[in-house]
Scaffold this active site. Structure first.
Site, mmCIF file in Angstrom:
data_model
loop_
_atom_site.group_PDB
_atom_site.id
_atom_site.type_symbol
_atom_site.label_atom_id
_atom_site.label_comp_id
_atom_site.label_asym_id
_atom_site.label_seq_id
_atom_site.Cartn_x
_atom_site.Cartn_y
_atom_site.Cartn_z
ATOM 1 N N SER A 1 0.833 -1.221 0.000
ATOM 2 C CA SER A 1 0.000 0.000 0.000
ATOM 3 C C SER A 1 0.861 1.262 0.000
ATOM 4 O O SER A 1 0.584 2.215 -0.750
ATOM 5 C CB SER A 1 -0.978 0.009 1.173
ATOM 6 N N ARG B 1 3.026 -5.520 16.244
ATOM 7 C CA ARG B 1 1.658 -4.978 16.166
ATOM 8 C C ARG B 1 0.665 -6.048 16.652
ATOM 9 O O ARG B 1 -0.369 -5.732 17.228
ATOM 10 C CB ARG B 1 1.339 -4.533 14.732
ATOM 11 N N HIS C 1 -2.406 -8.749 1.581
ATOM 12 C CA HIS C 1 -2.029 -7.530 2.332
ATOM 13 C C HIS C 1 -3.152 -7.217 3.330
ATOM 14 O O HIS C 1 -3.531 -8.054 4.119
ATOM 15 C CB HIS C 1 -1.750 -6.425 1.309
ATOM 16 N N HIS D 1 5.087 -13.219 6.669
ATOM 17 C CA HIS D 1 5.373 -11.815 6.307
ATOM 18 C C HIS D 1 6.534 -11.772 5.337
ATOM 19 O O HIS D 1 7.443 -12.605 5.404
ATOM 20 C CB HIS D 1 5.703 -10.976 7.545
ATOM 21 N N ASP E 1 -2.550 -8.748 11.258
ATOM 22 C CA ASP E 1 -3.944 -9.077 10.955
ATOM 23 C C ASP E 1 -4.469 -10.280 11.735
ATOM 24 O O ASP E 1 -5.671 -10.534 11.743
ATOM 25 C CB ASP E 1 -4.089 -9.326 9.446
HETATM 26 N N1 HAX Z 1 0.136 -20.034 5.034
HETATM 27 C C1 HAX Z 1 0.518 -20.973 4.111
HETATM 28 N N2 HAX Z 1 1.585 -20.835 3.307
HETATM 29 C C2 HAX Z 1 2.331 -19.717 3.468
HETATM 30 C C3 HAX Z 1 2.024 -18.748 4.429
HETATM 31 C C4 HAX Z 1 0.868 -18.924 5.215
HETATM 32 N N3 HAX Z 1 0.457 -18.023 6.108
HETATM 33 N N4 HAX Z 1 2.945 -17.755 4.343
HETATM 34 C C5 HAX Z 1 3.793 -18.097 3.360
HETATM 35 N N5 HAX Z 1 3.422 -19.286 2.825
HETATM 36 C C6 HAX Z 1 4.011 -19.979 1.689
HETATM 37 C C7 HAX Z 1 3.939 -19.084 0.460
HETATM 38 O O1 HAX Z 1 2.626 -19.111 -0.108
HETATM 39 C C8 HAX Z 1 5.027 -19.666 -0.409
HETATM 40 O O2 HAX Z 1 4.519 -20.858 -0.974
HETATM 41 P P1 HAX Z 1 4.901 -21.288 -2.487
HETATM 42 O O3 HAX Z 1 6.398 -21.387 -2.509
HETATM 43 O O4 HAX Z 1 4.213 -22.597 -2.650
HETATM 44 O O5 HAX Z 1 4.383 -20.206 -3.369
HETATM 45 C C9 HAX Z 1 6.086 -20.045 0.625
HETATM 46 O O6 HAX Z 1 5.386 -20.183 1.881
HETATM 47 C C10 HAX Z 1 7.186 -19.013 0.783
HETATM 48 O O7 HAX Z 1 6.607 -17.762 1.068
HETATM 49 P P2 HAX Z 1 7.368 -16.694 1.988
HETATM 50 O O8 HAX Z 1 8.625 -16.331 1.281
HETATM 51 O O9 HAX Z 1 7.475 -17.204 3.371
HETATM 52 O O10 HAX Z 1 6.349 -15.487 2.035
HETATM 53 P P3 HAX Z 1 6.166 -14.282 0.992
HETATM 54 O O11 HAX Z 1 7.133 -13.202 1.335
HETATM 55 O O12 HAX Z 1 6.181 -14.770 -0.416
HETATM 56 O O13 HAX Z 1 4.679 -13.820 1.300
HETATM 57 C C11 HAX Z 1 2.832 -13.252 2.655
HETATM 58 C C12 HAX Z 1 4.344 -13.103 2.454
HETATM 59 C C13 HAX Z 1 2.414 -12.305 3.768
HETATM 60 C C14 HAX Z 1 2.112 -12.871 1.371
HETATM 61 C C15 HAX Z 1 2.515 -14.716 3.043
HETATM 62 O O14 HAX Z 1 3.153 -15.032 4.262
HETATM 63 C C16 HAX Z 1 1.031 -14.999 3.165
HETATM 64 O O15 HAX Z 1 0.395 -15.305 2.156
HETATM 65 N N6 HAX Z 1 0.422 -14.891 4.400
HETATM 66 C C17 HAX Z 1 -0.994 -15.061 4.556
HETATM 67 C C18 HAX Z 1 -1.737 -13.789 4.178
HETATM 68 C C19 HAX Z 1 -1.503 -12.698 5.154
HETATM 69 O O16 HAX Z 1 -1.607 -12.864 6.364
HETATM 70 N N7 HAX Z 1 -1.195 -11.483 4.653
HETATM 71 C C20 HAX Z 1 -0.974 -10.304 5.488
HETATM 72 C C21 HAX Z 1 0.504 -9.948 5.607
HETATM 73 C C22 HAX Z 1 0.753 -8.733 6.461
HETATM 74 C C23 HAX Z 1 0.151 -7.519 5.854
HETATM 75 O O17 HAX Z 1 0.548 -7.034 4.812
HETATM 76 N N8 HAX Z 1 -0.901 -7.048 6.464
HETATM 77 O O18 HAX Z 1 -1.635 -6.076 5.910
#
Ligand code: HAX
Length: 439
Positions: free
Chosen positions: A242, A328, A272, A319, A374
């Protein structure tokens, strides 16, 4: 010129001179390199923008102008009888780098009250949307509709000198922040309370008035929660989706309205900010399936594994930068322990926290198995009676305005250029990797 604006101008002019000199003398200094993993992996860790208002450490978490969340809770001015900081104080801190006095914060509360009036056409724009339009879409459209009131756009059209961009942006930022609680509360009451609205109470501070207009008055603690909530969600350095979107849009000299609306469209994605609605939705679905409000850890573990098996993420965990539980999350846990520790839904969040990290660690690919911001917020809102989770990301968005708009003021004051990083084709990648050299 008001005191905050004057202080900001003085500080930003000095830094502009310093940065220009640094750029001239040291512009060729190498500050990092980029690996193919980063090109194909969402640019994690690539240093490519200047962002003054906060900085994120993977282990320690967020610091706003050097201050951690526990320090802000202690040092920022508070409303009488409330333990939580006033978000006005954080905006002041992010904008000028100084903890404000009580008097300065009271001035800012009053200033935002003065600037609160939302243009009539914005309500018409919201009302033109079907009620079942997602609240984040209503919010984004409403913000974009106020572009017609932008001081920056008007002055730009009239030939404003570039040295004055910061001034017009400050005015837009102040007006926009002042109006947001009114717009957000209007959307909430329109969609979830039969279009019956609550008038503003101008004697209150920014967050308490927001709580009041949302119509959740039953418990005074909800006002305290809003003060904390709107403080801790405000900023997370510049690279998050964002903030980065707002920065990118702003770098084209789009107004604060269009920049912040862009940021909100980015916040509305489930990876996000929308994760805050996804967390509580996931918990509600789990409780429904398990037919209990008090699941055991074994039941939760089974449900977590089932979610993962279905090819879904566990919302609220993981994250892109953090490698420890999000401070947070911890701040909200501390709040819940203090105010509502017996609330059933909060107990569920804490049990999920006991279960999920080990399961995610077991997958062997998740870089951060810990909860993010979150994972906790929805449960506290549910406890206070705000069960309508499609609205949760709007709350996050109102707070995020404080960070991204303070940052936009800085970008304009420092004369930051149009952002334009380099993309590459897969052809280029294959050629470069096989040659072992970066062309
Ligand atoms: N559940 C299951 N799998 C997860 C996971 C979770 N909570 N977090 C990461 N992974 C997976 C990824 O999907 C990725 O899988 P693939 O290789 O099969 O694609 C793998 O683990 C490696 O990912 P990463 O490097 O650990 O994480 P990223 O930096 O790519 O992504 C995310 C970060 C926040 C997008 C991710 O952890 C996620 O999807 N979390 C769940 C959604 C969420 O809570 N989002 C909010 C984040 C905070 C924020 O911005 N708040 O506003």
């Amino acid at each position: 010129m008001d005191a905050l604006k004057e202080k900001f101008h003085k500080k930003s002019s000095a830094l502009k001179t310093e940065m220009r000199a640094l750029l001239k003398a040291k512009g060729d200094t190498v500050v990092g390199d980029v690996k193919l993993r980063q090109v194909l992996g969402g640019a994690r860790g690539v240093k490519m923008m200047l962002y003054e208002t906060s900085a994120l450490d993977p282990i320690e978490g967020i610091r706003f102008r050097g201050y951690s969340i526990p320090q802000l809770r202690e040092l920022l001015p508070k409303a009488p009888g409330c333990k939580e900081p006033l978000p006005e104080g954080l905006f002041w801190l992010m904008l000028v780098g100084e903890i404000p006095t009580e008097k300065e914060v009271r001035w800012l509360s009053k200033e935002w009250m003065k600037r609160m009036k939302v243009p009539a056409h914005t309500y018409n724009v919201i009302n033109a949307l079907p009620e079942n339009t997602h609240p984040m879409v209503q919010f984004s459209v409403a913000i974009a509709s106020m572009e017609s009131t932008s001081v920056f756009s008007k002055n730009y059209a009239n030939g404003m000198h570039k040295n004055d961009y910061w001034d017009a942006t400050y005015e837009d930022a102040m007006n926009l922040i002042a109006r947001l609680p009114k717009i957000a509360a209007y959307i909430y009451r329109r969609v979830f309370h039969d279009d019956v609205h609550v008038a503003a109470d101008k004697s209150l501070d920014w967050a308490a008035n927001f709580a009041h207009m949302l119509g959740i008055n039953g418990e005074a603690d909800f006002k305290s929660l809003m003060r904390l909530y709107l403080t801790i969600h405000a900023d997370h350095e510049g690279g998050n989706a964002s903030a980065h979107t707002a920065h990118l849009v702003g770098s084209t000299l789009s107004s604060a309205y269009l920049s912040y609306a862009g940021g909100m469209n980015s916040l509305a994605g489930p990876l996000h900010g929308l994760a805050n609605q996804e967390v509580i939705k996931w918990i509600f679905e789990m409780l429904k399936e398990l037919k209990t409000k008090n699941p055991t850890k074994a039941q939760i573990a089974k449900y977590v594994k089932k979610t993962l098996k279905a090819g879904k993420v566990i919302p609220g965990y993981g994250h892109a930068v953090l490698r420890q539980p999000d401070p947070r999350f911890t701040a909200q846990r501390v709040f819940a322990e203090e105010y509502i520790k017996d609330a059933e839904i909060v107990q569920v969040v804490w049990k999920v926290f006991d279960v999920v990290p080990d399961i995610l660690k077991g997958l062997g690919k998740v870089k951060n198995p810990w909860p993010n911001v979150d994972a906790h917020s929805g449960a506290i809102l549910v406890h206070y009676g705000m069960k309508q989770y499609p609205f949760y990301t709007v709350l996050f968005g109102v707070s995020r305005a404080l960070g991204v708009l303070a940052a936009l003021c800085w970008s304009r004051a420092l004369g930051m250029p149009l952002e334009r990083p380099k993309s590459v084709t897969s052809e280029w990648v294959k050629k470069t990797v096989s040659n072992g050299v970066i062309a």
